[in-house]
Design an enzyme around this catalytic site. Structure first.
Site, mmCIF file in Angstrom:
data_model
loop_
_atom_site.group_PDB
_atom_site.id
_atom_site.type_symbol
_atom_site.label_atom_id
_atom_site.label_comp_id
_atom_site.label_asym_id
_atom_site.label_seq_id
_atom_site.Cartn_x
_atom_site.Cartn_y
_atom_site.Cartn_z
ATOM 1 N N GLN A 1 -25.590 103.041 103.683
ATOM 2 C CA GLN A 1 -24.288 102.714 102.050
ATOM 3 C C GLN A 1 -23.652 103.603 101.004
ATOM 4 O O GLN A 1 -22.492 103.226 101.385
ATOM 5 C CB GLN A 1 -25.648 102.595 101.303
ATOM 6 N N HIS B 1 -19.878 103.418 102.948
ATOM 7 C CA HIS B 1 -18.843 102.242 102.629
ATOM 8 C C HIS B 1 -17.947 103.174 101.774
ATOM 9 O O HIS B 1 -16.726 102.389 101.724
ATOM 10 C CB HIS B 1 -19.462 101.052 101.925
ATOM 11 N N GLU C 1 -28.723 95.383 95.499
ATOM 12 C CA GLU C 1 -27.969 94.671 96.408
ATOM 13 C C GLU C 1 -29.257 94.719 97.570
ATOM 14 O O GLU C 1 -29.204 93.511 98.114
ATOM 15 C CB GLU C 1 -26.326 95.150 96.554
ATOM 16 N N HIS C 2 -29.267 95.686 97.592
ATOM 17 C CA HIS C 2 -29.800 96.075 99.036
ATOM 18 C C HIS C 2 -31.260 96.308 98.766
ATOM 19 O O HIS C 2 -31.011 97.690 98.316
ATOM 20 C CB HIS C 2 -29.370 96.552 100.149
ATOM 21 N N ASP D 1 -26.749 93.118 107.525
ATOM 22 C CA ASP D 1 -25.046 93.713 107.908
ATOM 23 C C ASP D 1 -24.589 92.895 108.973
ATOM 24 O O ASP D 1 -23.613 92.629 108.218
ATOM 25 C CB ASP D 1 -25.177 94.596 107.496
ATOM 26 N N HIS E 1 -17.474 55.630 72.732
ATOM 27 C CA HIS E 1 -18.908 55.569 74.074
ATOM 28 C C HIS E 1 -19.989 55.132 73.248
ATOM 29 O O HIS E 1 -20.485 54.052 73.920
ATOM 30 C CB HIS E 1 -19.527 57.422 73.533
#
Lengths: 435, 435
Positions: free
Chosen positions: B263, B266, B331-332, B365, B424
Site C-alpha cells: 500500500q 502507492h 479500505e483493505h 488488486d 394530490h
C-alpha cells in the site's frame, strides 16, 4: 385567464429542439451560497452546540440556552402522535406498514462461493451504524417524507436513525413528529438548514455524527449536503418534481388534469407533461385544466408551473411515446393506457412507473409501498429510487488457500510488474510455492 | 536510516486521540482549482472538440487537427493487445475472466409481487445506456484499473462503454490498451484531465455524452467529477489507499512487511497499519521493514508513507483489534490469523477482507475477482466496492386495480390533506369508488 400551456407535435420539424429546451433544468451553483454554507460548516465544526444555538436563534427565532433543549426524545415524539386525529394516526400506520412490506423485498443478503481454484469469494452485506434524516420545516408538514426517508434505513437494520427538523418560532408539526413515531425514530433534533447538515456530518456535544444524511431541503441544505459528501454519504441531488403521463384518450380528462396538477402544485418549476395520440383528447384535458384550475387551493403555483414548464405532446401513434419516455427519463411515469404491462420491456429510464388508469401518482407518494424519493431531471438514466440498498453496504471477501495463492500469485506478478508496482508483485511472489 | 514508524499501544492513555490524529485525512478543496476546473468545463460545453484539441496540445503536448485523431477504434486497440508479450496477454485474460465470474454474482434482477389488496408492486432493474471509464496517463500503465472499472459495467449490460485516457506526447501504453481489449472496450478517446471529464459529461462532436463516469484521476479529474455530478453519475470520491493488517504473530514477518509496502508504494500519503498482540512480532516486522526497504524500487515513496502515516499498534488481546477495525473502517483488511472466518461476524466496516496468511492484498488488486475500487479513509462506513450495482438502476412498478386504488385513495386523501397538498388528494379521491 392568463394561463396557457405549450403544445408540441412530434411531427413538428423543430420538435427535438423544442423538447430539449423545455426539459432543460440546471441547479444554479452560486459562489456566494457556497461560501456562506462553508462558513456555517466550519463554525459548527469549531464551536459545536454553541454555534447551533446561535443559528437556531438567528434563522428560526428559536432561542434556547443549551443543546439539550434542541432534542425531542421518545416520549415527546409519542405524545405528538397521540395528539393527532385518529384518521391521521391510522393513515400514517397504513403508510408505514405498506412501505415496510415493500422495502423488505429490497434487503440484500451476504453471499459466498468457492471457485474451482479453491478461492473463497463473496460479499458481506451490513447495515450502516447511524443515519440522519433531514425534514424541512416551514411550508407544510412533510409526514410522508419522514416515512419514505427513514423506513428504508430502519428496514436495512440501521441501529440509530435520528431526525433533524427546524422549529421556526419553536414550533414543530405534530403530523411530522407523528410520522417519526410510526417509523420508530426515537430522537429528533430541532435544528435546520446548513447548520443541521453540518452537525449531523461532524457531530456536536448534542448531535451524533452520522454515516449518511438523506432527505429534502432548500438550496442551503442541498449545498451543505454536497459539501459534506465524502465525510458522510448523502442521497441524490434532487431537482424539481416532474410527471410524464401517457394516455390513449380513454381515461377521464379530469383525472388526467388532476394528475398533472399533482406535480405542478409542488413548485413553480415542477414539470407536468402529457403525451397522447388523440388530439381531441388533448383539447379535452386542456378544457379540464381550465375548468379545475380555479378550484385549486394552490392555483397560483399550478398555473405558473404549467405555464412555464407544462407540455401537451401529440404523437401520430401512441407507440412513439416509448422513445420520448426514454429521452425524458421521467421521475414519475403514468401509463394511463389499456395494456401498460406490454410497455414495460421498452421502458429503460423512469423513476417510478404507474400502471393503468387507476394508479394515480399520489398513491406512490403516500402509501402504495415504493419510495417517493425518486431521481429527477432525467437522472433516472443513472439514479434509482431511494431504497434499502442506500443504507446497506458491502465488504468483499477473499480467502485463498496456500495453493490458490501460489497460482494466482504468478498472475499478480506479471500484472503488477507490468504496472511497475513491485511491492505488490513481491508480496504475491512471496506466497508462490517453490517447486 | 531516516526511517521511523510510529508505534502505539491500545493501553496508552492517549491512544484514541493519537489514533484519530494518524487517521485524519481531508481532501483540500482549493477555490482556485474549483474555478480553473469550472472554466475548463464551460469551455468544453461551449466549444466542444475545438476546446478539447486546444487542451490536449497544452497539457499533453499532443497536437492533432481534428477530433477523429483523438479516437482509437477497435482495430487499434486489438493491435496494441497483440503487441504485448504473451505472458501479459495471458495474465490480462485470467484477470478479466475471474473479475467477470465474480461480478456476475452481483447482477440484480427485476422482481414483482401482488399484495393482498391487489396492488402489483415491484422493481424493474435495467442497465445504464452509456458509461465512460477514465484512466490516468503518466506514471505507470494502469491495466488493472481498466479491467476493474469497465468490467462491472459490461457485466451489468451497459451497451456502450468508452474509455478516456490522456496521451502525453501522443503516447499511450499498449498494456493499458490491451486491458481495454480484454474487457471489450471498442473506443478509446485520447483525452485527459478535467477536459476529458467535461467531454464525457456533456458530449462534443467526437465524444458521446455518457450517463456515468468512473475511474481514478488526479485532483483536477476528481474536482471535475464532483462538478459534473448530478448531470451524470460518478463513482465514489477516493482518498489515498490504505491497508490494515491484523496478525497473530504466526505469519512470516517479511510477508507482513511486504504487504505493508504494497500500500505504501502507492503514494506518500498512503497508510499502512499493523495490529498485533505480540510485541516481539511487531519488532520482527520492523526489522523486516528495515531489511527490505533498501531493496524496493519505490523506496522513497514507501519510506515517506510509512514515516508520515504508518502505524504499528500493540494490543493486549488480539480480539481488541475488532473494535479498532470498526473504528478505522479500512479500505483493505488483511486478517493474517489462524481462524479469520470466526472474525467475520464482528466486522461491520471494511472495503475488502483478505482472509488468512496466504491471501495477500495484491491478489485482490489484480485477479482474485472482487473489485479493487474500494472505499477509502473510513468511508467503508457507508460506501461499497465498485460493482455491477453501480451500473444498474431501478424503476419502481405500481399497478393498482380499480378497487385497490379506491381503498388506498382514502389513505392518500387523509395524508395529502394533512400535508396541504390538495391536488394530490383530489387526484386520488377521483378514483374512490362511490358507494
Amino acid at each position: 385567464m392568463a394561463f396557457s400551456i405549450k403544445k408540441l407535435s412530434k411531427s413538428d420539424t423543430d420538435f427535438t429542439t423544442e423538447l430539449e429546451k423545455m426539459l432543460a433544468w440546471e441547479s444554479v451553483s452560486d459562489g456566494n451560497m457556497q461560501k456562506l454554507v462553508a462558513d456555517v460548516i466550519a463554525d459548527i465544526r469549531l464551536n459545536g452546540d454553541k454555534a447551533l444555538l446561535k443559528y437556531s436563534e438567528k434563522f428560526d427565532r428559536f432561542s434556547v440556552s443549551s443543546g439539550n433543549e434542541l432534542v425531542l426524545g421518545a416520549e415527546a415524539i409519542k405524545a405528538a402522535f397521540n395528539r393527532l386525529p385518529e384518521e391521521q394516526q391510522a393513515a400514517l400506520r397504513v403508510s408505514a406498514q405498506r412501505v415496510t412490506a415493500y422495502h423488505e423485498k429490497q434487503l440484500a443478503k451476504s453471499w459466498r462461493y468457492t471457485d474451482e481454484t479453491g478461492v473463497v469469494l463473496g460479499q458481506q452485506v451490513t447495515a450502516m451504524d447511524k443515519v440522519g434524516i433531514y425534514v424541512p420545516g416551514g411550508v407544510a408538514p412533510l409526514a410522508s417524507s419522514v416515512i419514505m426517508n427513514a423506513m428504508p434505513a430502519k428496514v436495512a437494520g440501521v441501529q440509530e436513525v435520528v431526525m433533524a427538523t427546524p422549529a421556526p418560532d419553536g414550533k414543530v408539526s405534530d403530523f411530522t413528529l407523528g410520522a417519526a413515531y410510526v417509523v420508530g425514530i426515537d430522537k429528533v433534533f430541532l435544528i435546520g438548514g446548513a447548520q443541521a447538515i453540518a452537525a449531523l456530518a461532524f457531530g456536536t456535544e448534542t448531535v451524533p455524527a452520522v454515516d449518511k444524511i438523506v432527505g429534502p431541503g432548500n438550496a442551503f441544505v442541498a449545498t451543505a449536503k454536497q459539501q459534506v459528501f465524502g465525510k458522510v454519504g448523502i442521497d441524490m441531488i434532487a431537482g424539481p418534481s416532474e410527471i410524464l403521463v401517457v394516455c390513449d384518450g380513454q381515461t377521464h380528462p379530469d383525472w388526467i388534469a388532476m394528475d398533472l396538477f399533482s406535480q405542478a402544485e409542488h413548485s413553480h418549476d415542477a414539470q407536468s407533461i402529457l403525451i397522447s395520440q388523440d388530439a381531441q383528447f388533448l383539447d379535452q384535458v386542456l378544457a379540464s385544466i381550465e375548468k379545475l384550475l380555479p378550484t385549486m387551493e394552490r392555483k397560483e403555483t399550478i398555473e405558473q408551473s404549467l405555464n412555464d414548464r407544462g407540455l401537451l405532446i401529440h404523437v401520430d401513434q401512441l407507440e412513439e411515446a416509448k422513445e420520448l419516455i426514454n429521452i425524458i427519463a421521467p421521475e414519475h411515469l403514468e401509463l394511463s393506457i389499456e395494456d401498460p404491462e406490454s410497455w414495460l420491456q421498452d421502458i429503460r429510464h423512469a423513476g417510478a412507473i404507474f400502471m393503468g388508469r387507476h394508479t394515480s401518482e399520489p398513491l406512490g407518494d403516500y402509501c402504495a409501498g415504493p419510495n417517493h424519493v425518486l431521481p429527477t431531471s432525467g437522472t433516472a438514466r443513472f439514479f434509482s429510487p431511494l431504497g434499502v440498498y442506500d443504507f446497506q453496504k458491502r465488504s468483499s471477501i477473499i480467502g485463498a488457500s496456500a495453493l490458490a495463492a501460489s497460482e494466482l500469485g504468478k498472475v499478480v506478478s506479471v500484472l503488477a510488474r507490468g504496472e511497475e508496482l513491485t511491492a505488490h508483485a513481491r508480496s504475491a511472489e512471496m506466497r508462490i510455492i517453490k517447486p
